[in-house]
Design an enzyme around this catalytic site. Structure first.
Site, PDB file in Angstrom:
ATOM      1  N   HIS A  21       2.483  -1.405   6.404  1.00 55.47           N
ATOM      2  CA  HIS A  21       2.856  -2.310   5.314  1.00 55.47           C
ATOM      3  C   HIS A  21       3.724  -3.456   5.834  1.00 55.47           C
ATOM      4  O   HIS A  21       3.533  -4.614   5.441  1.00 55.47           O
ATOM      5  CB  HIS A  21       3.606  -1.542   4.228  1.00 55.47           C
ATOM      6  CG  HIS A  21       2.747  -0.597   3.462  1.00 55.47           C
ATOM      7  ND1 HIS A  21       2.410  -0.783   2.142  1.00 55.47           N
ATOM      8  CD2 HIS A  21       2.127   0.554   3.841  1.00 55.47           C
ATOM      9  CE1 HIS A  21       1.625   0.209   1.734  1.00 55.47           C
ATOM     10  NE2 HIS A  21       1.448   1.025   2.751  1.00 55.47           N
ATOM     11  N   ASP A 119       6.024  -4.672  -2.647  1.00 57.45           N
ATOM     12  CA  ASP A 119       4.951  -3.744  -2.316  1.00 57.45           C
ATOM     13  C   ASP A 119       4.681  -2.777  -3.468  1.00 57.45           C
ATOM     14  O   ASP A 119       5.309  -2.860  -4.535  1.00 57.45           O
ATOM     15  CB  ASP A 119       5.339  -2.978  -1.044  1.00 57.45           C
ATOM     16  CG  ASP A 119       4.168  -2.671  -0.139  1.00 57.45           C
ATOM     17  OD1 ASP A 119       3.058  -2.468  -0.657  1.00 57.45           O
ATOM     18  OD2 ASP A 119       4.362  -2.609   1.085  1.00 57.45           O
ATOM     19  N   SER A 284      -0.755   3.989  14.434  1.00 62.33           N
ATOM     20  CA  SER A 284       0.420   4.840  14.640  1.00 62.33           C
ATOM     21  C   SER A 284       0.549   5.969  13.629  1.00 62.33           C
ATOM     22  O   SER A 284       1.290   6.927  13.866  1.00 62.33           O
ATOM     23  CB  SER A 284       1.683   3.985  14.600  1.00 62.33           C
ATOM     24  OG  SER A 284       1.793   3.311  13.353  1.00 62.33           O
ATOM     25  N   HIS A 365     -10.011   3.415  13.230  1.00 62.00           N
ATOM     26  CA  HIS A 365      -9.823   3.967  11.889  1.00 62.00           C
ATOM     27  C   HIS A 365     -10.107   2.969  10.771  1.00 62.00           C
ATOM     28  O   HIS A 365     -10.002   3.325   9.606  1.00 62.00           O
ATOM     29  CB  HIS A 365      -8.395   4.474  11.752  1.00 62.00           C
ATOM     30  CG  HIS A 365      -7.361   3.392  11.959  1.00 62.00           C
ATOM     31  ND1 HIS A 365      -7.312   2.606  13.099  1.00 62.00           N
ATOM     32  CD2 HIS A 365      -6.332   2.960  11.187  1.00 62.00           C
ATOM     33  CE1 HIS A 365      -6.307   1.757  13.003  1.00 62.00           C
ATOM     34  NE2 HIS A 365      -5.702   1.938  11.859  1.00 62.00           N
ATOM     35  N   SER A 370      -6.612  -4.296  11.781  1.00 62.89           N
ATOM     36  CA  SER A 370      -7.293  -4.003  13.043  1.00 62.89           C
ATOM     37  C   SER A 370      -8.713  -4.556  13.051  1.00 62.89           C
ATOM     38  O   SER A 370      -9.219  -4.969  14.104  1.00 62.89           O
ATOM     39  CB  SER A 370      -7.307  -2.489  13.299  1.00 62.89           C
ATOM     40  OG  SER A 370      -6.001  -1.995  13.508  1.00 62.89           O
ATOM     41  N   GLU A 373      -8.286  -8.195  14.003  1.00 69.03           N
ATOM     42  CA  GLU A 373      -7.936  -8.335  15.417  1.00 69.03           C
ATOM     43  C   GLU A 373      -9.148  -8.094  16.307  1.00 69.03           C
ATOM     44  O   GLU A 373      -9.350  -8.783  17.314  1.00 69.03           O
ATOM     45  CB  GLU A 373      -6.815  -7.362  15.780  1.00 69.03           C
ATOM     46  CG  GLU A 373      -5.458  -7.754  15.239  1.00 69.03           C
ATOM     47  CD  GLU A 373      -4.351  -6.832  15.715  1.00 69.03           C
ATOM     48  OE1 GLU A 373      -4.606  -6.022  16.645  1.00 69.03           O
ATOM     49  OE2 GLU A 373      -3.239  -6.891  15.179  1.00 69.03           O
TER      50      GLU A 373
END
Length: 478
Positions: A21, A119, A284, A365, A370, A373
């Protein structure tokens, strides 16, 4: 020339205390700061060093510490978010968020920002901000497809007064744009079962779903980390459902890293030709079971390709990560793959590794950041979603979704069983069978989206539009 702070747009950022987040809030902060927006980034002491490392240095940005309340058993003052806790204790950070309200009121009173971006957990923030004359914008770090399926107001229609079941969740909410994907149900039975926790009370209080509803109801606008080009049908559906102003940040393409890859990684990767290495990593806070690790390792071995396998384990795993890895890997595996396989436990510089010329495929995942990227670094995508929003991201990115830029590892519907042959099949599609379908089309789409993401003018336009919208809201135009 000195900046006139009286006219400069000022935004406070207040993400939940998990790196998945915090990271998008940092990305957005960097983009806004480069467009002249003043940023005050609120975070706990345990996160300050990571935020400092990732925030681009600028006179427009500052970090504001929030103290973890001392009254919560098991939470130390220097806890570095959910990654420092066993998964079962992560909910304590939601309680901690609630107990920061007096601090947040004081901080915002002193800062006097025009906006605060918050959030999912801070359902109370719009009311607090309104008391101080500050506009509150809920900034979701999840994809539009995940939000549209899981958190729209009609999601729980017909299930009032009883627990939500997997049978409820495999059905899309009323009006969901099912024509935007193909192949039957959007999610599998085991996937629906795995995210039912979103609708369950947390620590005897509101469910995450209820928190989101209250936050959206009270906010001035919703901010989504996406764009119509990638998720148009789901954004349109959410607009109908929530009837709120929407601001789209675009996919927040990261800036190229300024530092170089550590020799530990660079020297090993340099042993292999360009675009041949499979980089396999799950972030992570996404953890695989022993059985999944075993099948994953065997599948990578079957490909015959060089690979870098990165795994993480929960904070409370017995004996630590390396001990658990040894218990999980197939017997003799490390010896068999020693000339082409590198296995690592813990953090890695993901963006730098993805940018290395030898990386050809990213098996991961399907975290949305990601995905971006990997695409900008010209990696082929093998999708292995493990939990919550990752399932929806995989449907969006995979061969049956809008992007059609990756191939999903096939998992069994009822229990999500992962087999080594399925790993092999997915990697083979994007790395070996590149001249036949679906590999050929996937590669063409991957290049199309890469070109879109690397168009700096297009990406900057999303942020300039966001700044323009906030200025209108600040001046009471919207």
């Amino acid at each position: 020339m000195a900046v006139d702070h009286s006219t400069q747009l000022h935004v406070a950022m207040f993400p939940f205390f998990a790196f998945g987040h915090v990271s998008p809030y940092i990305q957005l902060s960097n983009k806004l700061s480069s467009h002249g927006v003043r940023i005050s980034f609120l975070t706990i002491p345990g996160f300050i060093s990571r935020v400092q490392d990732l925030l681009i240095p600028s006179p427009n940005t500052r970090i504001i510490p929030i103290q973890i309340p001392p009254s919560i058993p098991g939470l130390s003052p220097d806890v570095a978010g959910t990654a420092d806790l066993p998964p079962s204790d992560a909910v304590k950070l939601i309680t901690a968020i609630d107990l920061t309200q007096p601090q947040i009121r004081t901080i915002l009173s002193d800062l006097k920002p025009h906006f605060v971006l918050f959030d999912f957990a801070q359902h109370w923030l719009p009311s607090l901000a309104s008391d101080l004359g500050i506009k509150a914008l809920i900034f979701s770090v999840f994809s539009a497809i995940a939000n549209a399926y899981a958190i729209v107001p009609t999601r729980l229609a017909g299930v009032e007064g009883r627990p939500v079941t997997a049978d409820d969740l495999v059905k899309p909410p009323p009006g969901f744009p099912t024509s935007s994907f193909h192949g039957g149900r959007l999610i599998k039975t085991f996937e629906a079962r795995s995210f039912a926790f979103v609708y369950e009370p947390v620590e005897g209080s509101l469910s995450n779903y209820d928190r989101v509803q209250e936050g959206i109801n009270g906010c001035s606008a919703m901010v989504l980390k996406t764009c119509s080009e990638m998720e148009g049908p789901y954004i349109d559906y959410m607009k109908i459902q929530f009837r709120k102003p929407f601001i789209l940040t675009g996919p927040l393409v990261p800036e190229p890293p300024s530092r170089e890859l550590d020799p530990k990684w660079a020297q090993w990767l340099a042993l292999f030709p360009a675009k041949t290495v499979v980089f396999c990593s799950f972030g992570s806070e996404t953890f695989l079971t022993r059985e999944q690790i075993r099948e994953l390792a065997l599948g990578l071995e079957l490909t015959g390709l060089p690979f870098l396998l990165v795994l993480n384990f929960p904070a409370n795993v017995a004996g630590g990560g390396w001990a658990e890895l040894e218990r999980s890997l197939p017997e003799g595996f490390l010896k068999r793959v020693k000339d082409r396989g590198f296995v690592h436990v813990g953090w890695v510089p993901q963006q730098l590794i993805l940018a290395h010329t030898s990386i050809g495929c990213y098996l991961f995942h399907v975290g949305f950041s990601s995905v971006i990227e990997a695409l900008v670094n010209d990696c082929q995508l093998a999708l292995l979603p493990i939990k919550s929003d990752q399932f929806f991201n995989s449907r969006l990115v995979g061969e049956t979704g809008i992007l059609k830029a990756g191939v999903e590892v096939k998992l069994r519907d009822e229990d999500g069983y992962l087999g080594k042959e399925e790993i092999l099949a997915a990697v083979k599609t994007v790395m070996v069978d590149v001249d036949v379908e679906p590999g050929r089309s996937i590669r063409l789409n991957q290049q199309k989206w890469r070109k879109f993401l690397l168009n700096k003018n297009v990406q900057d336009k999303f942020i300039s539009n966001m700044v323009s919208e906030m200025k209108k809201m600040k001046n009471g135009v919207v």
